[in-house]
Design a protein around this motif. Sequence first.
Motif, PDB file in Angstrom:
ATOM      1  N   GLN A 181     -29.176  -5.054   8.088  1.00  0.00           N
ATOM      2  CA  GLN A 181     -30.603  -5.349   8.014  1.00  0.00           C
ATOM      3  C   GLN A 181     -31.414  -4.233   8.673  1.00  0.00           C
ATOM      4  N   ARG A 182     -32.458  -3.793   8.014  1.00  0.00           N
ATOM      5  CA  ARG A 182     -33.324  -2.738   8.522  1.00  0.00           C
ATOM      6  C   ARG A 182     -34.575  -3.369   9.113  1.00  0.00           C
ATOM      7  N   LEU A 183     -34.938  -2.948  10.317  1.00  0.00           N
ATOM      8  CA  LEU A 183     -36.082  -3.515  11.023  1.00  0.00           C
ATOM      9  C   LEU A 183     -36.937  -2.393  11.600  1.00  0.00           C
ATOM     10  N   LYS A 184     -38.164  -2.740  11.942  1.00  0.00           N
ATOM     11  CA  LYS A 184     -39.097  -1.750  12.459  1.00  0.00           C
ATOM     12  C   LYS A 184     -38.767  -1.373  13.906  1.00  0.00           C
ATOM     13  N   LEU A 185     -39.076  -0.151  14.261  1.00  0.00           N
ATOM     14  CA  LEU A 185     -38.902   0.286  15.642  1.00  0.00           C
ATOM     15  C   LEU A 185     -40.025  -0.229  16.535  1.00  0.00           C
ATOM     16  N   TYR A 186     -41.168  -0.537  15.959  1.00  0.00           N
ATOM     17  CA  TYR A 186     -42.318  -0.928  16.777  1.00  0.00           C
ATOM     18  C   TYR A 186     -42.414  -2.437  17.000  1.00  0.00           C
ATOM     19  N   ALA A 187     -41.486  -3.202  16.411  1.00  0.00           N
ATOM     20  CA  ALA A 187     -41.532  -4.659  16.560  1.00  0.00           C
ATOM     21  C   ALA A 187     -40.178  -5.178  17.013  1.00  0.00           C
ATOM     22  N   GLY A 188     -40.206  -6.188  17.883  1.00  0.00           N
ATOM     23  CA  GLY A 188     -38.977  -6.792  18.363  1.00  0.00           C
ATOM     24  C   GLY A 188     -38.397  -6.053  19.549  1.00  0.00           C
ATOM     25  N   SER A 189     -37.642  -6.751  20.358  1.00  0.00           N
ATOM     26  CA  SER A 189     -37.089  -6.141  21.566  1.00  0.00           C
ATOM     27  C   SER A 189     -36.121  -5.009  21.234  1.00  0.00           C
ATOM     28  N   GLY A 190     -35.288  -5.206  20.203  1.00  0.00           N
ATOM     29  CA  GLY A 190     -34.326  -4.176  19.837  1.00  0.00           C
ATOM     30  C   GLY A 190     -34.969  -2.881  19.419  1.00  0.00           C
ATOM     31  N   VAL A 208     -28.791   0.768  15.524  1.00  0.00           N
ATOM     32  CA  VAL A 208     -28.744   2.229  15.559  1.00  0.00           C
ATOM     33  C   VAL A 208     -30.008   2.766  14.893  1.00  0.00           C
ATOM     34  N   VAL A 209     -30.443   3.935  15.337  1.00  0.00           N
ATOM     35  CA  VAL A 209     -31.652   4.543  14.793  1.00  0.00           C
ATOM     36  C   VAL A 209     -31.323   5.243  13.484  1.00  0.00           C
ATOM     37  N   GLU A 210     -32.061   4.932  12.447  1.00  0.00           N
ATOM     38  CA  GLU A 210     -31.947   5.623  11.170  1.00  0.00           C
ATOM     39  C   GLU A 210     -33.349   5.898  10.655  1.00  0.00           C
ATOM     40  N   GLY A 211     -33.765   7.161  10.767  1.00  0.00           N
ATOM     41  CA  GLY A 211     -35.105   7.534  10.320  1.00  0.00           C
ATOM     42  C   GLY A 211     -36.171   6.853  11.146  1.00  0.00           C
ATOM     43  N   ASN A 212     -37.082   6.163  10.458  1.00  0.00           N
ATOM     44  CA  ASN A 212     -38.184   5.478  11.131  1.00  0.00           C
ATOM     45  C   ASN A 212     -37.857   4.038  11.482  1.00  0.00           C
ATOM     46  N   GLU A 213     -36.612   3.629  11.273  1.00  0.00           N
ATOM     47  CA  GLU A 213     -36.239   2.231  11.467  1.00  0.00           C
ATOM     48  C   GLU A 213     -34.981   2.110  12.327  1.00  0.00           C
ATOM     49  N   ARG A 214     -34.610   0.874  12.590  1.00  0.00           N
ATOM     50  CA  ARG A 214     -33.337   0.568  13.247  1.00  0.00           C
ATOM     51  C   ARG A 214     -32.530  -0.302  12.301  1.00  0.00           C
ATOM     52  N   VAL A 215     -31.240  -0.117  12.332  1.00  0.00           N
ATOM     53  CA  VAL A 215     -30.348  -0.862  11.448  1.00  0.00           C
ATOM     54  C   VAL A 215     -29.378  -1.664  12.301  1.00  0.00           C
ATOM     55  N   CYS A 216     -29.187  -2.913  11.957  1.00  0.00           N
ATOM     56  CA  CYS A 216     -28.210  -3.752  12.659  1.00  0.00           C
ATOM     57  C   CYS A 216     -26.815  -3.309  12.220  1.00  0.00           C
ATOM     58  N   ALA A 217     -26.094  -2.637  13.129  1.00  0.00           N
ATOM     59  CA  ALA A 217     -24.786  -2.084  12.799  1.00  0.00           C
ATOM     60  C   ALA A 217     -23.636  -3.020  13.159  1.00  0.00           C
ATOM     61  N   GLU A 218     -23.863  -3.924  14.091  1.00  0.00           N
ATOM     62  CA  GLU A 218     -22.824  -4.872  14.495  1.00  0.00           C
ATOM     63  C   GLU A 218     -23.497  -6.089  15.093  1.00  0.00           C
ATOM     64  N   ARG A 219     -22.818  -7.241  15.009  1.00  0.00           N
ATOM     65  CA  ARG A 219     -23.420  -8.472  15.493  1.00  0.00           C
ATOM     66  C   ARG A 219     -22.322  -9.460  15.866  1.00  0.00           C
ATOM     67  N   LEU A 220     -22.524 -10.116  16.994  1.00  0.00           N
ATOM     68  CA  LEU A 220     -21.650 -11.211  17.408  1.00  0.00           C
ATOM     69  C   LEU A 220     -22.523 -12.453  17.523  1.00  0.00           C
ATOM     70  N   GLU A 221     -22.259 -13.445  16.695  1.00  0.00           N
ATOM     71  CA  GLU A 221     -23.114 -14.627  16.657  1.00  0.00           C
ATOM     72  C   GLU A 221     -22.810 -15.576  17.813  1.00  0.00           C
ATOM     73  N   SER A 222     -23.843 -16.259  18.247  1.00  0.00           N
ATOM     74  CA  SER A 222     -23.692 -17.288  19.268  1.00  0.00           C
ATOM     75  C   SER A 222     -22.841 -18.438  18.738  1.00  0.00           C
ATOM     76  N   ARG A 223     -22.133 -19.085  19.640  1.00  0.00           N
ATOM     77  CA  ARG A 223     -21.321 -20.234  19.254  1.00  0.00           C
ATOM     78  C   ARG A 223     -22.111 -21.541  19.355  1.00  0.00           C
ATOM     79  N   GLN A 224     -23.368 -21.455  19.784  1.00  0.00           N
ATOM     80  CA  GLN A 224     -24.195 -22.650  19.927  1.00  0.00           C
ATOM     81  C   GLN A 224     -24.674 -23.126  18.550  1.00  0.00           C
ATOM     82  N   ASN A 225     -24.965 -24.421  18.456  1.00  0.00           N
ATOM     83  CA  ASN A 225     -25.381 -24.994  17.176  1.00  0.00           C
ATOM     84  C   ASN A 225     -26.682 -24.387  16.681  1.00  0.00           C
ATOM     85  N   ILE A 226     -27.631 -24.177  17.601  1.00  0.00           N
ATOM     86  CA  ILE A 226     -28.908 -23.560  17.238  1.00  0.00           C
ATOM     87  C   ILE A 226     -28.842 -22.113  17.697  1.00  0.00           C
ATOM     88  N   ARG A 227     -28.931 -21.191  16.756  1.00  0.00           N
ATOM     89  CA  ARG A 227     -28.787 -19.775  17.091  1.00  0.00           C
ATOM     90  C   ARG A 227     -29.602 -18.932  16.127  1.00  0.00           C
TER      91      ARG A 227
END
Length: 260
Positions: free
Chosen positions: A131-140, A105-124
């Motif tokens: 977690q707060r992340l930049k809007l200009y980096a990463g696909s999300g 979700v957008v919060e100010g100048n960043e995006r915040v991970c509001a929900e997550r469903l983890e992969s069931r694979q061993n390597i994930r």
Amino acid sequence: MEKPAGQISRIFALLDCFTIDHPELGVREAARRMEISSSACGRLMSVLRDEGVLIQNPENRLYSLGGRVLRWAGVYISSSDLCSKALPYMRQLSDETNETISLYVVEGNERVCAERLESRQNIRIVESIGQRLKLYAGSGGRAILAFMDPDEIERILEIAAQEIQTNDVPAELLKIREHLEKVRGKGYALSHGQWLTGASGIAAPIFGGKGSPIGSVSISGPSDRFRDDETIRRYAELLLSAMNKLSVEMGYSAGISIPV
């Protein structure tokens, strides 16, 4: 005497020291991260422990986040219309891809991970809720940024110019602009190792009633599982279909009709 605003800033800075990689911290380590004295940090952590914000392991004396934080997180999630409406689509994407599915979700100048469903694979790829992340980096982030108002895009890119670590900032900004143009054309963002080496992700925006992006959902995992064109095409189709329906639920009337 420290002003109340300064004390509040210290509390937030202390809580930000706890991460998924460092869920437990001692006084000295927290003080080092905050660049304050151990005595001041110890007093602050003791107060937060007494208030239930932190808990202290009696054996190793390390601190971790307490149940009060979990209650706050529960209130945030339960009150978020986007979280509740996105979750069924996220579960469907999880079942169809078996990769990690994240809602931002957008919060100010960043995006915040509001929900997550983890992969069931061993390597994930494991991401932390909150977690707060930049809007200009990463696909999300770029799935959101690409569809923002042009003035907002320029403002975020001005921030990027001050933060990105490169010897050629103009060239890096040009790459970001070119990628955003591709995102607008395809309707989704694809990234490889932009915020985590060896990780890839594909994300599509969620639009609200005013026609602006209010968040995004990403499918992420190790990069070696995101190299095949057919896989990317399938994930993009699944994402666009799901985010189209979710955007309509969030009040977006135009729909998303962008070819993959």
